[in-house]
Design an enzyme around this catalytic site. Structure first.
Site, PDB file in Angstrom:
ATOM      1  N   ARG A  13       0.842  -1.211   0.000  1.00  0.00           N
ATOM      2  CA  ARG A  13       0.000   0.000   0.000  1.00  0.00           C
ATOM      3  C   ARG A  13       0.878   1.263   0.000  1.00  0.00           C
ATOM      4  O   ARG A  13       0.987   1.941  -1.009  1.00  0.00           O
ATOM      5  CB  ARG A  13      -0.946  -0.022   1.221  1.00  0.00           C
ATOM      6  CG  ARG A  13      -2.111   0.976   1.135  1.00  0.00           C
ATOM      7  CD  ARG A  13      -1.747   2.405   1.507  1.00  0.00           C
ATOM      8  NE  ARG A  13      -1.223   2.510   2.882  1.00  0.00           N
ATOM      9  CZ  ARG A  13      -0.691   3.621   3.370  1.00  0.00           C
ATOM     10  NH1 ARG A  13      -0.617   4.720   2.636  1.00  0.00           N
ATOM     11  NH2 ARG A  13      -0.197   3.655   4.603  1.00  0.00           N
ATOM     12  N   ASP A  14       1.533   1.546   1.098  1.00  0.00           N
ATOM     13  CA  ASP A  14       2.307   2.791   1.196  1.00  0.00           C
ATOM     14  C   ASP A  14       3.405   2.792   0.120  1.00  0.00           C
ATOM     15  O   ASP A  14       3.737   3.838  -0.446  1.00  0.00           O
ATOM     16  CB  ASP A  14       2.943   2.896   2.590  1.00  0.00           C
ATOM     17  CG  ASP A  14       3.156   4.329   3.056  1.00  0.00           C
ATOM     18  OD1 ASP A  14       3.005   5.248   2.232  1.00  0.00           O
ATOM     19  OD2 ASP A  14       3.487   4.521   4.236  1.00  0.00           O
ATOM     20  N   HIS A 205       4.932   3.969  12.814  1.00  0.00           N
ATOM     21  CA  HIS A 205       5.099   3.901  11.357  1.00  0.00           C
ATOM     22  C   HIS A 205       6.123   4.975  10.978  1.00  0.00           C
ATOM     23  O   HIS A 205       5.839   6.157  11.099  1.00  0.00           O
ATOM     24  CB  HIS A 205       3.714   4.179  10.744  1.00  0.00           C
ATOM     25  CG  HIS A 205       3.654   4.332   9.269  1.00  0.00           C
ATOM     26  ND1 HIS A 205       3.003   3.411   8.464  1.00  0.00           N
ATOM     27  CD2 HIS A 205       4.107   5.284   8.423  1.00  0.00           C
ATOM     28  CE1 HIS A 205       3.064   3.803   7.200  1.00  0.00           C
ATOM     29  NE2 HIS A 205       3.730   4.950   7.148  1.00  0.00           N
ATOM     30  N   CYS A 238       4.139   9.134   0.418  1.00  0.00           N
ATOM     31  CA  CYS A 238       2.761   9.569   0.200  1.00  0.00           C
ATOM     32  C   CYS A 238       2.715  10.586  -0.937  1.00  0.00           C
ATOM     33  O   CYS A 238       3.431  11.590  -0.893  1.00  0.00           O
ATOM     34  CB  CYS A 238       2.209  10.197   1.479  1.00  0.00           C
ATOM     35  SG  CYS A 238       0.566  10.875   1.256  1.00  0.00           S
ATOM     36  N   ASN A 247       9.446   4.125   3.318  1.00  0.00           N
ATOM     37  CA  ASN A 247       9.331   3.684   4.710  1.00  0.00           C
ATOM     38  C   ASN A 247      10.639   3.035   5.135  1.00  0.00           C
ATOM     39  O   ASN A 247      11.424   2.585   4.295  1.00  0.00           O
ATOM     40  CB  ASN A 247       8.236   2.620   4.845  1.00  0.00           C
ATOM     41  CG  ASN A 247       6.858   3.154   4.544  1.00  0.00           C
ATOM     42  OD1 ASN A 247       6.571   3.510   3.417  1.00  0.00           O
ATOM     43  ND2 ASN A 247       6.012   3.217   5.547  1.00  0.00           N
TER      44      ASN A 247
HETATM   45  N1  COA Z   1     -12.904   5.122  -3.045  1.00  0.00           N
HETATM   46  C1  COA Z   1     -13.174   5.305  -4.340  1.00  0.00           C
HETATM   47  N2  COA Z   1     -13.741   6.408  -4.844  1.00  0.00           N
HETATM   48  C2  COA Z   1     -14.065   7.383  -3.969  1.00  0.00           C
HETATM   49  C3  COA Z   1     -13.809   7.255  -2.602  1.00  0.00           C
HETATM   50  C4  COA Z   1     -13.209   6.071  -2.148  1.00  0.00           C
HETATM   51  N3  COA Z   1     -12.899   5.886  -0.868  1.00  0.00           N
HETATM   52  N4  COA Z   1     -14.245   8.368  -1.990  1.00  0.00           N
HETATM   53  C5  COA Z   1     -14.736   9.178  -2.939  1.00  0.00           C
HETATM   54  N5  COA Z   1     -14.627   8.578  -4.133  1.00  0.00           N
HETATM   55  C6  COA Z   1     -15.034   9.107  -5.442  1.00  0.00           C
HETATM   56  C7  COA Z   1     -16.374   9.756  -5.437  1.00  0.00           C
HETATM   57  O1  COA Z   1     -17.385   8.793  -5.661  1.00  0.00           O
HETATM   58  C8  COA Z   1     -16.255  10.745  -6.571  1.00  0.00           C
HETATM   59  O2  COA Z   1     -16.331  10.036  -7.801  1.00  0.00           O
HETATM   60  P1  COA Z   1     -16.867  10.744  -9.146  1.00  0.00           P
HETATM   61  O3  COA Z   1     -15.904  11.845  -9.458  1.00  0.00           O
HETATM   62  O4  COA Z   1     -16.836   9.645 -10.151  1.00  0.00           O
HETATM   63  O5  COA Z   1     -18.229  11.228  -8.787  1.00  0.00           O
HETATM   64  C9  COA Z   1     -14.808  11.224  -6.428  1.00  0.00           C
HETATM   65  O6  COA Z   1     -14.114  10.156  -5.760  1.00  0.00           O
HETATM   66  C10 COA Z   1     -14.671  12.526  -5.666  1.00  0.00           C
HETATM   67  O7  COA Z   1     -15.339  12.391  -4.412  1.00  0.00           O
HETATM   68  P2  COA Z   1     -15.413  13.539  -3.315  1.00  0.00           P
HETATM   69  O8  COA Z   1     -16.204  13.019  -2.175  1.00  0.00           O
HETATM   70  O9  COA Z   1     -15.846  14.841  -3.965  1.00  0.00           O
HETATM   71  O10 COA Z   1     -13.962  13.641  -2.780  1.00  0.00           O
HETATM   72  P3  COA Z   1     -12.706  14.566  -3.132  1.00  0.00           P
HETATM   73  O11 COA Z   1     -12.598  14.886  -4.579  1.00  0.00           O
HETATM   74  O12 COA Z   1     -12.682  15.650  -2.148  1.00  0.00           O
HETATM   75  O13 COA Z   1     -11.549  13.490  -2.810  1.00  0.00           O
HETATM   76  C11 COA Z   1     -10.848  11.523  -1.588  1.00  0.00           C
HETATM   77  C12 COA Z   1     -11.480  12.908  -1.532  1.00  0.00           C
HETATM   78  C13 COA Z   1     -10.635  11.073  -0.175  1.00  0.00           C
HETATM   79  C14 COA Z   1     -11.795  10.577  -2.314  1.00  0.00           C
HETATM   80  C15 COA Z   1      -9.550  11.567  -2.384  1.00  0.00           C
HETATM   81  O14 COA Z   1      -8.823  12.696  -1.992  1.00  0.00           O
HETATM   82  C16 COA Z   1      -8.700  10.347  -2.128  1.00  0.00           C
HETATM   83  O15 COA Z   1      -9.046   9.219  -2.503  1.00  0.00           O
HETATM   84  N6  COA Z   1      -7.540  10.528  -1.552  1.00  0.00           N
HETATM   85  C17 COA Z   1      -6.638   9.427  -1.304  1.00  0.00           C
HETATM   86  C18 COA Z   1      -5.691   9.796  -0.249  1.00  0.00           C
HETATM   87  C19 COA Z   1      -4.615   8.754  -0.105  1.00  0.00           C
HETATM   88  O16 COA Z   1      -4.716   7.618  -0.545  1.00  0.00           O
HETATM   89  N7  COA Z   1      -3.542   9.162   0.534  1.00  0.00           N
HETATM   90  C20 COA Z   1      -2.429   8.315   0.772  1.00  0.00           C
HETATM   91  C21 COA Z   1      -2.611   7.428   1.937  1.00  0.00           C
HETATM   92  S1  COA Z   1      -2.757   8.261   3.477  1.00  0.00           S
HETATM   93 ZN    ZN Z   2       3.579   6.136   5.426  1.00  0.00          ZN
END
Ligand code: COA
Ligand code: ZN
Length: 303
Positions: A13-14, A205, A238, A247
Site C-alpha cells: 500500500r504505502d 510507522h 505519500c 518507509n
Molecule cells: N474510493 C473510491 N472512490 C471514492 C472514494 C473512495 N474511498 N471516496 C470518494 N470517491 C469518489 C467519489 O465517488 C467521486 O467520484 P466521481 O468523481 O466519479 O463522482 C470522487 O471520488 C470525488 O469524491 P469527493 O467526495 O468529492 O472527494 P474529493 O474529490 O474531495 O476526494 C478523496 C477525496 C478522499 C476521495 C480523495 O482525496 C482520495 O481518494 N484521496 C486518497 C488519499 C490517499 O490515498 N492518501 C495516501 C494514503 S494516506
Molecule cells: Zn507512510
C-alpha cells in the site's frame, strides 16, 4: 521484557501507491504472497481510495478474495472515508486502517477535510465496523511534522490517540508520514503515549527520509512499543505529502530486532526473496541497507 514484535508490511500500500510504475493485480498479489510466505504477521494490501487520486491502488477490491486465508496473516486495507469503508467491507476486508490528522494542512491535502471532519467520519466508521465485526486501526498522520504546517504539537497526537482508544479502536499507529522525526522526539512522544494508554494497542510507522528510521524504531521499542509498520525494500511515500520518501525497510527492522533477541516470526531468507521481488517489480525500490550484508551471511549460515 516482552520480546515478541508484530510487524505489518505496508509495502503493497504505502510502497506501491507512490511508484511511477503501476503494478498489475497479479504483480501486487505476487508481492503480497511473497510477504505472507516470509511469515509477515500483518500485511497492508492496498487502499480503497479514489482511483483518480491514486491510480496505483485501483482494483484493491479484486485482490481481497484472492488472498490466502490459510496463512494466518492479518490483512488490512487503508480507507480515507466512509465510501472507502463500505467498499472495503463489501470486498471482504476484516481489518481497516483509517487515517486521522495532526495538522489541518495534511487533512486538506490528503482528503480535502478538516481535522474535525476526518475525526467525525472516523468515529462513524468505527461504529459501523463494530456492528460489522471488522477490526479498526487508526493512524495519526504527520505525528511529528507536517510538510504544510511545520512541527506538530505532541499534545495534539496524545489527545487524538486517547480519544480514539476510548472510542474503542483496536490499535493506534503513530505515523511519521514524511520521515522527519528524530529518536529523541520518538522516545518522548511514545513514552507519553505509553503512560497514557499502555503499549499494547500502540504501533509506530516510520519513513527513512533522513536515515533515522531504524533509530526511531529503537527509540519506540525502548518505550515499550511492540508493533511496527515497515515496507519491503524500503518502498514508500505519500503522493500528497511533499518530501515523503520510502518507509523504513522491513529487512532492516527485522535484522535489527532479531539481532537484539526479539522474535518476529519472519524468515529472513524468504524476506530477502520478497525484497528482491519488490525491486524487480518496481524497478525503483531503494532496498534496505541490511540486504547487502545479510545475503552472504545467510548463505554462510546455511553452509
Ligand atoms: N474510493 C473510491 N472512490 C471514492 C472514494 C473512495 N474511498 N471516496 C470518494 N470517491 C469518489 C467519489 O465517488 C467521486 O467520484 P466521481 O468523481 O466519479 O463522482 C470522487 O471520488 C470525488 O469524491 P469527493 O467526495 O468529492 O472527494 P474529493 O474529490 O474531495 O476526494 C478523496 C477525496 C478522499 C476521495 C480523495 O482525496 C482520495 O481518494 N484521496 C486518497 C488519499 C490517499 O490515498 N492518501 C495516501 C494514503 S494516506
Ligand atoms: Zn507512510
Amino acid at each position: 521484557m516482552n520480546d515478541s514484535v508484530f510487524i505489518t508490511d505496508v509495502g503493497p500500500r504505502d510502497g506501491l501507491q507512490n511508484q511511477p510504475k503501476i503494478l498489475t493485480a497479479g504483480e501486487r498479489l505476487d508481492l503480497i504472497s511473497a510477504l505472507a510466505d516470509a511469515g509477515l504477521p500483518g500485511i497492508e494490501v492496498g487502499s480503497f481510495v479514489s482511483p483518480k487520486a491514486v491510480p496505483a491502488m485501483a482494483g484493491t477490491g479484486e485482490l481481497i478474495p484472492q488472498l490466502s486465508a490459510a496463512s494466518g496473516v492479518q490483512y488490512s486495507a487503508l480507507i480515507p472515508n466512509m465510501k472507502g469503508y463500505e467498499l472495503a467491507r463489501d470486498a471482504g476486508v476484516r481489518s481497516v486502517n483509517m487515517v486521522l490528522y495532526a495538522s489541518e494542512g495534511m487533512a486538506r491535502a490528503n482528503v480535502n477535510m478538516t481535522i474535525a471532519e476526518a475525526e467525525n467520519i472516523a468515529a462513524d466508521i468505527l461504529s459501523c465496523a463494530r456492528t460489522d465485526g471488522i477490526e479498526v486501526i487508526a493512524a495519526v498522520s504527520v505525528a511529528f511534522e507536517c510538510p504544510f504546517d511545520g512541527a506538530t504539537d505532541p499534545g495534539v497526537v496524545r489527545d487524538a490517540a486517547q480519544k480514539f482508544l476510548q472510542l474503542g479502536v483496536d490499535q493506534i499507529v503513530i505515523a511519521d508520514t514524511i520521515g522527519a522525526a528524530n529518536p529523541q522526539q520518538v522516545r518522548s512522544l511514545t513514552a507519553g503515549l505509553v503512560s497514557d494508554n499502555g503499549a499494547e494497542k500502540l504501533g509506530c510507522h516510520f519513513h527513512d527520509t533522513r536515515a533515522m528510521g531504524v533509530a526511531n524504531v529503537f527509540a519506540a521499542l525502548e518505550s515499550g512499543v511492540r508493533r511496527f509498520d515497515a515496507s519491503i525494500a524500503g518502498l514508500g511515500g505519500c503522493p500528497f505529502a511533499p518530501g515523503a520518501s520510502g518507509n523504513v525497510a522491513t529487512e532492516d527492522v527485522v535484522m535489527m530486532l532479531e539481532q537484539m533477541g526479539f522474535t518476529t516470526g519472519i524468515d529472513l531468507d524468504a524476506l530477502l526473496r520478497a525484497s528482491d521481488l519488490a525491486e524487480t517489480l518496481t524497478g525503483t525500490a531503494p532496498g534496505g541497507r541490511a540486504k547487502a550484508w545479510l545475503k552472504p551471511w545467510l548463505a554462510k549460515r546455511a553452509g
